[in-house]
Design a protein around this motif. Structure first.
Motif, PDB file in Angstrom:
ATOM      1  N   ALA A  29     -18.728  45.600  22.336  1.00 36.84           N
ATOM      2  CA  ALA A  29     -17.887  45.988  23.338  1.00 36.84           C
ATOM      3  C   ALA A  29     -17.796  45.026  24.423  1.00 36.84           C
ATOM      4  CB  ALA A  29     -18.184  47.570  23.885  1.00 36.84           C
ATOM      5  N   LEU A  30     -18.016  43.715  24.159  1.00 38.45           N
ATOM      6  CA  LEU A  30     -17.762  42.739  25.277  1.00 38.45           C
ATOM      7  C   LEU A  30     -16.371  42.683  25.896  1.00 38.45           C
ATOM      8  CD1 LEU A  30     -19.789  39.555  23.850  1.00 38.45           C
ATOM      9  CD2 LEU A  30     -20.295  41.043  25.504  1.00 38.45           C
ATOM     10  N   VAL A  31     -16.348  42.265  27.192  1.00 31.08           N
ATOM     11  CA  VAL A  31     -14.823  42.203  27.728  1.00 31.08           C
ATOM     12  C   VAL A  31     -14.611  41.086  28.176  1.00 31.08           C
ATOM     13  CG1 VAL A  31     -14.476  44.488  28.524  1.00 31.08           C
ATOM     14  CG2 VAL A  31     -15.519  43.030  29.780  1.00 31.08           C
ATOM     15  N   SER A  32     -16.039  39.941  28.354  1.00 31.60           N
ATOM     16  CA  SER A  32     -15.710  38.764  28.957  1.00 31.60           C
ATOM     17  C   SER A  32     -17.137  37.978  28.696  1.00 31.60           C
ATOM     18  CB  SER A  32     -15.168  38.478  30.386  1.00 31.60           C
ATOM     19  OG  SER A  32     -16.462  38.937  31.280  1.00 31.60           O
ATOM     20  N   VAL A  33     -16.972  36.696  28.274  1.00 32.47           N
ATOM     21  CA  VAL A  33     -18.146  35.708  28.302  1.00 32.47           C
ATOM     22  C   VAL A  33     -17.674  34.670  28.914  1.00 32.47           C
ATOM     23  CG1 VAL A  33     -19.334  34.619  26.605  1.00 32.47           C
ATOM     24  CG2 VAL A  33     -18.696  36.649  26.037  1.00 32.47           C
ATOM     25  N   ARG A  34     -18.375  34.294  29.810  1.00 33.67           N
ATOM     26  CA  ARG A  34     -18.201  33.184  30.654  1.00 33.67           C
ATOM     27  C   ARG A  34     -19.367  32.133  30.948  1.00 33.67           C
ATOM     28  NH1 ARG A  34     -13.189  33.881  32.875  1.00 33.67           N
ATOM     29  NH2 ARG A  34     -12.656  36.078  33.444  1.00 33.67           N
TER      30      ARG A  34
END
Length: 113
Positions: A29-34
């Motif tokens: 359920a990732l929304v962002s990877v930075r």
């Protein structure tokens, strides 16, 4: 003495255990990877439930099984439409890991790239 964080993963989750705290995200359920930083780069993963964690991407490069858990779950996040930022970061990391794995296989077979 500082100890490196311990990173564990399972079906749909990733956790970083430090000296004083433990952080866990739902990788399905990732929304962002930075990715931040240059020489001392680190990844920040955020899930749809407001949880986040930081980790050194070299840990994923050095541990293909850990990478596999994250990559598999990140695909589910993409399919579900929750991953809005960071697909390019994951793709670059995947390429780096694939390149390293190919070099290791060639080296182990006696063929040097």
């Amino acid at each position: 003495m500082l100890l490196p964080p311990r990173i564990t993963a399972g079906d749909g989750w990733l956790a970083v255990h430090g000296l004083a705290r433990r952080r866990r995200v739902r990788t399905d359920a990732l929304v962002s990877v930075r990715q931040y930083g240059g020489v001392t780069a680190h990844l920040v993963l955020r899930d749809a439930y407001g949880h986040w964690l930081e980790l050194d991407p070299r840990v994923l490069v050095a541990n293909p099984l850990l990478w596999h858990e994250l990559d598999t779950s990140a695909h589910r996040s993409r399919e579900r439409g929750t991953l809005r930022h960071g697909s390019d970061v994951l793709r670059q990391l995947s390429e780096q890991i694939d390149d390293r794995t190919a070099r290791e296989v060639l080296s182990a077979s006696g063929l040097k790239p």
